[in-house]
Design a protein around this motif. Sequence first.
Motif, PDB file in Angstrom:
ATOM      1  N   HIS A 174      34.626  34.744  39.924  1.00 47.21           N
ATOM      2  CA  HIS A 174      33.829  34.129  40.980  1.00 47.21           C
ATOM      3  C   HIS A 174      34.298  34.572  42.370  1.00 47.21           C
ATOM      4  O   HIS A 174      33.576  34.421  43.347  1.00 47.21           O
ATOM      5  CB  HIS A 174      33.884  32.609  40.865  1.00 47.21           C
ATOM      6  CG  HIS A 174      33.333  32.098  39.565  1.00 47.21           C
ATOM      7  ND1 HIS A 174      32.002  32.216  39.228  1.00 47.21           N
ATOM      8  CD2 HIS A 174      33.945  31.482  38.514  1.00 47.21           C
ATOM      9  CE1 HIS A 174      31.804  31.691  38.024  1.00 47.21           C
ATOM     10  NE2 HIS A 174      32.965  31.242  37.574  1.00 47.21           N
ATOM     11  N   ALA A 175      35.510  35.134  42.438  1.00 47.26           N
ATOM     12  CA  ALA A 175      36.053  35.576  43.721  1.00 47.26           C
ATOM     13  C   ALA A 175      35.908  37.078  43.925  1.00 47.26           C
ATOM     14  O   ALA A 175      36.293  37.603  44.963  1.00 47.26           O
ATOM     15  CB  ALA A 175      37.529  35.193  43.829  1.00 47.26           C
ATOM     16  N   SER A 176      35.355  37.783  42.936  1.00 43.29           N
ATOM     17  CA  SER A 176      35.267  39.239  43.016  1.00 43.29           C
ATOM     18  C   SER A 176      33.834  39.703  42.793  1.00 43.29           C
ATOM     19  O   SER A 176      33.197  39.344  41.793  1.00 43.29           O
ATOM     20  CB  SER A 176      36.179  39.884  41.967  1.00 43.29           C
ATOM     21  OG  SER A 176      35.967  41.276  41.909  1.00 43.29           O
ATOM     22  N   GLU A 177      33.348  40.544  43.694  1.00 42.05           N
ATOM     23  CA  GLU A 177      32.013  41.116  43.525  1.00 42.05           C
ATOM     24  C   GLU A 177      31.949  42.082  42.345  1.00 42.05           C
ATOM     25  O   GLU A 177      30.853  42.440  41.897  1.00 42.05           O
ATOM     26  CB  GLU A 177      31.597  41.837  44.806  1.00 42.05           C
ATOM     27  CG  GLU A 177      31.335  40.915  45.978  1.00 42.05           C
ATOM     28  CD  GLU A 177      30.917  41.695  47.213  1.00 42.05           C
ATOM     29  OE1 GLU A 177      29.695  41.764  47.489  1.00 42.05           O
ATOM     30  OE2 GLU A 177      31.813  42.214  47.902  1.00 42.05           O
ATOM     31  N   VAL A 181      31.059  45.320  31.090  1.00 38.46           N
ATOM     32  CA  VAL A 181      30.980  45.654  32.512  1.00 38.46           C
ATOM     33  C   VAL A 181      30.108  46.868  32.823  1.00 38.46           C
ATOM     34  O   VAL A 181      30.103  47.350  33.954  1.00 38.46           O
ATOM     35  CB  VAL A 181      32.392  45.895  33.098  1.00 38.46           C
ATOM     36  CG1 VAL A 181      33.232  44.636  33.001  1.00 38.46           C
ATOM     37  CG2 VAL A 181      33.077  47.085  32.424  1.00 38.46           C
ATOM     38  N   SER A 182      29.374  47.380  31.873  1.00 42.82           N
ATOM     39  CA  SER A 182      28.586  48.583  32.127  1.00 42.82           C
ATOM     40  C   SER A 182      27.472  48.315  33.133  1.00 42.82           C
ATOM     41  O   SER A 182      26.809  47.278  33.101  1.00 42.82           O
ATOM     42  CB  SER A 182      27.965  49.108  30.827  1.00 42.82           C
ATOM     43  OG  SER A 182      27.105  50.199  31.099  1.00 42.82           O
ATOM     44  N   ALA A 196      34.520  48.132  40.571  1.00 43.33           N
ATOM     45  CA  ALA A 196      35.301  48.649  41.692  1.00 43.33           C
ATOM     46  C   ALA A 196      35.232  50.167  41.787  1.00 43.33           C
ATOM     47  O   ALA A 196      35.336  50.737  42.881  1.00 43.33           O
ATOM     48  CB  ALA A 196      36.759  48.203  41.547  1.00 43.33           C
ATOM     49  N   ALA A 197      35.040  50.855  40.657  1.00 43.33           N
ATOM     50  CA  ALA A 197      34.993  52.314  40.668  1.00 43.33           C
ATOM     51  C   ALA A 197      33.867  52.848  41.534  1.00 43.33           C
ATOM     52  O   ALA A 197      33.932  53.985  42.017  1.00 43.33           O
ATOM     53  CB  ALA A 197      34.859  52.845  39.247  1.00 43.33           C
ATOM     54  N   THR A 248      42.102  56.310  30.382  1.00 39.65           N
ATOM     55  CA  THR A 248      42.976  55.814  31.421  1.00 39.65           C
ATOM     56  C   THR A 248      42.148  55.333  32.605  1.00 39.65           C
ATOM     57  O   THR A 248      41.052  55.834  32.859  1.00 39.65           O
ATOM     58  CB  THR A 248      43.947  56.902  31.902  1.00 39.65           C
ATOM     59  OG1 THR A 248      43.184  58.014  32.418  1.00 39.65           O
ATOM     60  CG2 THR A 248      44.828  57.394  30.777  1.00 39.65           C
ATOM     61  N   SER A 249      42.669  54.358  33.314  1.00 40.80           N
ATOM     62  CA  SER A 249      42.051  53.879  34.544  1.00 40.80           C
ATOM     63  C   SER A 249      43.126  53.838  35.627  1.00 40.80           C
ATOM     64  O   SER A 249      44.046  53.023  35.559  1.00 40.80           O
ATOM     65  CB  SER A 249      41.451  52.482  34.359  1.00 40.80           C
ATOM     66  OG  SER A 249      41.047  51.950  35.613  1.00 40.80           O
ATOM     67  N   LEU A 250      43.009  54.736  36.599  1.00 44.17           N
ATOM     68  CA  LEU A 250      43.965  54.739  37.694  1.00 44.17           C
ATOM     69  C   LEU A 250      43.812  53.500  38.558  1.00 44.17           C
ATOM     70  O   LEU A 250      44.789  52.972  39.096  1.00 44.17           O
ATOM     71  CB  LEU A 250      43.794  56.010  38.536  1.00 44.17           C
ATOM     72  CG  LEU A 250      44.057  57.330  37.812  1.00 44.17           C
ATOM     73  CD1 LEU A 250      43.828  58.503  38.753  1.00 44.17           C
ATOM     74  CD2 LEU A 250      45.476  57.368  37.246  1.00 44.17           C
ATOM     75  N   ILE A 251      42.565  53.020  38.701  1.00 47.54           N
ATOM     76  CA  ILE A 251      42.313  51.833  39.511  1.00 47.54           C
ATOM     77  C   ILE A 251      43.022  50.621  38.923  1.00 47.54           C
ATOM     78  O   ILE A 251      43.652  49.833  39.628  1.00 47.54           O
ATOM     79  CB  ILE A 251      40.801  51.560  39.615  1.00 47.54           C
ATOM     80  CG1 ILE A 251      40.103  52.698  40.365  1.00 47.54           C
ATOM     81  CG2 ILE A 251      40.534  50.227  40.311  1.00 47.54           C
ATOM     82  CD1 ILE A 251      38.594  52.586  40.352  1.00 47.54           C
TER      83      ILE A 251
END
Length: 379
Positions: free
Chosen positions: A312-315, A287-288, A130-131, A239-242
């Motif tokens: 399966h629902a997220s690209e 996830v890299s 998503a980033a 940290t991840s703001l997302i």
Amino acid sequence: MRIGFLFNHDATHQISHTIPIAAALAARGVDVEILTSSAEQRGVASALLPATANVRHRALEVGWISRLADRLLRHVAPFRRIAILRENLPAFAALDALVVPETTSTLLKTRFGLDTLKLIYLPHGAGDGAAGFQPVTRHFDLVLLSGEKVRDRMLSLGLISERGHAIVGYPKFDTVDLAATPRFFDNDKPTVLYNPHFNPLLSSWYSHGEQVLDWFASQDALNLIFAPHVMLFKRRLHTSLIHRKARLRPDVPARFRDSPGIRIDTGSRRSIDMSYVRAADIYLGDVSSQIYEWIQRPRPAIFFDTHKPDRHASEDYGHWSLGEVIESVGEMPAAIARALADPDAYRERQRIADAATFSRSDRPAGERAADAILDHLRV
């Protein structure tokens, strides 16, 4: 026409993505300026440029107050990166266009008033997270993309326009001999590359990392290269703001430093020049976006799912279709055995994903990107 290339990050992994474009423009007589915010960045940029490249270098600095504030705030916000922009506005204002591999630079337009500066963005990687698909992308005048996969998703999200983007391929590949297979062990055992991300929600290092190293240290049939995302060991707190998540990053226990059959690299240039991606036989990660550099030569891949999303629902998790997905280190030995027994199980999926992710041509990607930039600026 003066075009700048900005490298303004804690690490140097973004440089190889855009430096070939700088070289291509300079070879055409364009006035190119390389702007760096650390001596390490300048060293890497200089090493990747042809010796004959006619470019100028500019070192960007911040004042002592900003340096002090950065020590306090760097773990929760990219303070120094923002200070570099704010305290060097005259250098940016003197440019016609600025090429960047990250999105913080949009503050030059949105906060610091450089409305006439053309901002050109080439994402440093071609992953699915998503980033890489944030609304900030809309602030760029031109977005240079690796292939159809990223282009189609950005268009569907309204992040780019039909006229405001170009598919140019993957300039980082211009800097690498993709056919070379470096050797890091004096044996012929299969080699696994463990490449966890730094994201505090998505990375396997926080919850599984030590167990992974323990398992490899306890056996002698496989080599292991532990080469995480170069940012993982740049900070203690991530940290991840997302994802609204923060975690302390565990260190590598000392007992693994001299373990036979394990190579540990937490941030050398080998971690960013695809050396390990080219050397290994099995990819182990989470996830890299390096998985997309891995599949340019299809081989087995295994992914840790540490937080059980509806993948399966997220690209965001599209790359998990390119190998086996596991949830624990206990599942890892059997997954590795399956990868060794059937190394071609995901070859066709990887081949299709590679073609969608990377546009290839007889011309280097850096040259194609230079074409796109000059065409855009001449309009």
